[in-house]
Design an enzyme around this catalytic site. Structure first.
Site, PDB file in Angstrom:
ATOM      1  CG  HIS A 178      -1.874   0.988   1.440  1.00 21.40           C
ATOM      2  ND1 HIS A 178      -1.609   2.278   1.823  1.00 21.40           N
ATOM      3  CD2 HIS A 178      -3.216   0.909   1.278  1.00 21.40           C
ATOM      4  CE1 HIS A 178      -2.753   2.956   1.901  1.00 21.40           C
ATOM      5  NE2 HIS A 178      -3.743   2.145   1.573  1.00 21.40           N
ATOM      6  CG  ASP A 190       0.767  -2.195   6.329  1.00 24.02           C
ATOM      7  OD1 ASP A 190      -0.156  -2.237   7.163  1.00 24.02           O
ATOM      8  OD2 ASP A 190       0.666  -1.614   5.236  1.00 24.02           O
ATOM      9  CD  GLN A 197      -6.812  -4.337   4.545  1.00 22.28           C
ATOM     10  OE1 GLN A 197      -7.727  -5.022   4.980  1.00 22.28           O
ATOM     11  NE2 GLN A 197      -6.996  -3.097   4.126  1.00 22.28           N
ATOM     12  CE  LYS A 247      -7.082   0.117   6.440  1.00 20.63           C
ATOM     13  NZ  LYS A 247      -7.859   0.558   5.290  1.00 20.63           N
ATOM     14  CB  CYS A 249      -3.661   3.145  -1.578  1.00 18.32           C
ATOM     15  SG  CYS A 249      -4.800   4.454  -1.191  1.00 18.32           S
TER      16      CYS A 249
END
Ligand SMILES: Cc1ncc(COP(=O)(O)O)c(C=O)c1O
Lengths: 413, 129
Positions: free
Chosen positions: A126, A202, A205, A228, A370
């Site tokens: 991303h 990261d 997600q 999220k 993104c």
């Protein structure tokens, strides 16, 4: 429609927004949780309770409601720490994943990365886990490298050791927000460490969709956003190993992160507060704690299995449109992806497709998600993306397919 | 919004008019809508301040491409000074049906590019006394 296990129906009842029809009187079919999730009543109520019952600034007031606000704020930190298998002093409150990554890029990156060092990312990153490292590379003269992906968005790890040679840092998405690909951290992290690199995962997600234990992963940093994963916007977490955080200089400075200030000089607090300058997002942090309570109650292994089942069902139903030009991108194996599917229908642009689906109450994302370099590499101008979470059912996927029928009709396909 | 995808819109999307490049252009501009990646380039050939020929190129959704295609039909023979003053309403009149606010940027991309080509060219002209 396939019957679900009843648990999903109970979950759906906890999300007020899912009971509100759209302006066209359609049921809301929310398939954009990779962008942001919906919020259960308990999280919304936690925000209301904070402002109605004990709104006060934390870590300074001596009076009752200030003490309660401070206690709840720190209790939420403990909940977040427990949720990812960390220690509370390793949980730094930030606004979101993007801020967490920037914090590491400036505080840790400026101190450790030098000209000639390499920073290893993946081709699926991303922009939030790419641009901060581009800027760090510009500031320091370091070099960026990328773990490649094949045409279906699977990682190619054949040259991993060569890529890791001379690497100071590996920064990689636990789960791709565009294709759902899950990075085999059990392979990448030990080899990165063996090569002497620090690893930032990261988890924007990852944390919402997979059981995460940062100690088992052995990540040095793990970053994620509340919004999220059922929590409010404006709050996220930077997890960092205590030894690393302890040695890092502040990123932002000012009130709340100091031990002693003199006119010419300041000594800073220990982590995590060293990295939390100024008044925090108190209510949102507390509500984030309630969100992870909710996820814990539902059970993260259940979340993963629920999404795996939905993804398998969606892949099977979408395959029925392939004869009419539907292209499905990314790995087609529900065991190696999270609940994310990117696709395009014949020559219908993803934005037109999303607009037509919108008339049926179906929310999907359309665009580059993104991940512009990935789109460019794959030769996709834009894709539509459906993503699933705990409140989605097979009925939502059936609705998506009805919507695709409509789009095909409108475009004469 | 589904009403928007009328036959003539889809026709302009799939068979764009004046699509491609001019051998020699007097004014040109291009832009993109970073949100959805729509891209449009417009080239103008001028004769004494009047648009003699026009081409557009680019990629994107039906709304951005069809509205740009219709725009090119409208501007042939127009004075460049009038092209620079073309309004949103002209585009809305061409496409013939309401565009939802979320897609307005797509519909207006062609107009934005066209006007910037015209204004850029006019800015380079000597001031009239
Ligand atoms: C993989 C990934 N990383 C980072 C981000 C950025 O998250 P935020 O906007 O909450 O900072 C996102 C959000 O879309 C994401 O999906």
């Amino acid at each position: 429609m396939i019957a679900t296990d009843g648990k999903t129906e109970q979950i759906i009842a906890d999300f007020p927004i899912l009971a509100r029809p759209t302006s066209r009187g359609k049921r809301l079919v929310y398939l954009d949780s990779a962008a942001t999730s919906q919020k259960p009543r308990a999280v919304i109520q936690a925000l209301v309770d904070y402002y109605e019952q004990y709104n006060a600034n934390i870590h300074r007031g001596v009076y009752e409601i200030a003490a309660r606000a401070t206690a709840e704020f720190e209790r939420a930190r403990v909940k977040l720490a427990r949720f990812i298998g960390a220690d509370a002093r390793e949980v730094v409150w930030v606004r979101n994943t993007t801020e967490a990554i920037n914090l590491v890029a400036y505080s840790w990156g400026n101190a450790h990365v030098r000209a000639g060092d390499a920073i290893l990312l993946t081709e699926l990153e991303h922009h939030s886990d790419l641009v901060p490292w581009q800027l760090l590379a510009e500031r320091t003269g370091a070099q960026l490298r990328f773990i490649p992906t094949d045409d279906s968005g699977r990682y190619v790890l054949d040259d991993l050791d060569a890529l890791l040679d001379g690497c100071k840092l590996v920064a990689c998405a636990h789960v791709s927000n565009t294709l759902g690909t899950i990075l085999p951290l059990e392979t990448v992290v030990p080899r990165a460490h063996a090569a002497g690199a620090v690893v930032l995962v990261d988890g924007a997600q990852g944390a919402p969709h997979l059981p995460v234990d940062v100690k088992a992963i052995d990540a040095d940093f793990y970053t994620f956003s509340g919004h999220k994963m059922l929590g409010p916007t404006g709050i996220g977490v930077l997890y960092g190993k205590h030894t690393l955080l302890e040695a890092m200089p502040p990123f932002f400075s000012g009130g709340d992160m100091i031990r002693k200030v003199e006119y010419a000089h300041t000594t800073f607090s220990d982590p995590p507060r060293r990295f939390e300058a100024g008044t925090s997002n108190n209510a949102d942090a507390i509500a984030f704690g309630v969100a992870v309570d909710y996820l814990h109650e539902v059970g993260m292994p259940w979340v993963r299995e629920h999404e795996r089942r939905l993804t398998a069902y969606a892949l099977e139903r979408l395959a029925g449109f392939e004869a009419r030009g539907l292209a499905i991108y990314g790995p087609r194996d529900p065991a190696t992806i999270s609940g994310v599917i990117s696709f395009n229908l014949a020559d219908v642009h993803a934005h037109d497709l999303a607009s037509i689906l919108d008339t049926e109450g179906i929310c999907v994302r359309a665009g580059h998600h993104c991940t512009m370099p990935l789109m460019e590499k794959m030769g996709w101008a834009a894709t539509a993306r459906a993503s699933f979470y705990i409140y989605n059912t097979e009925a939502d996927i059936d609705a998506l397919c009805d919507g695709l029928e409509k789009a095909a009709r409108v475009f004469g396909i | 919004m589904d009403d928007f995808y009328r036959d003539y819109i889809l026709d302009h999307y799939r068979n764009p008019r004046n699509f491609g490049h001019l051998e020699k252009s007097d004014a040109q501009a291009e832009d993109l809508n970073p949100l959805c990646g729509d891209q449009i380039r417009i080239e103008l050939a001028l004769d004494d301040g009047v648009v003699r020929d026009v081409r557009f190129s680019g990629k994107g959704c039906a709304i951005s491409q069809a509205s740009a295609s219709m725009l090119t039909e409208r501007v042939k023979g127009m004075k460049l000074a009038d092209v620079a003053k073309l309004s949103k309403d002209a585009v809305l009149e061409d496409v013939g049906i309401g565009i939802s606010p979320t897609r307005m940027k797509c519909a207006m991309l062609g107009l934005r590019v066209l006007r910037s080509a015209a204004i850029g060219e006019l800015a380079g002209w000597p001031d009239e006394e």
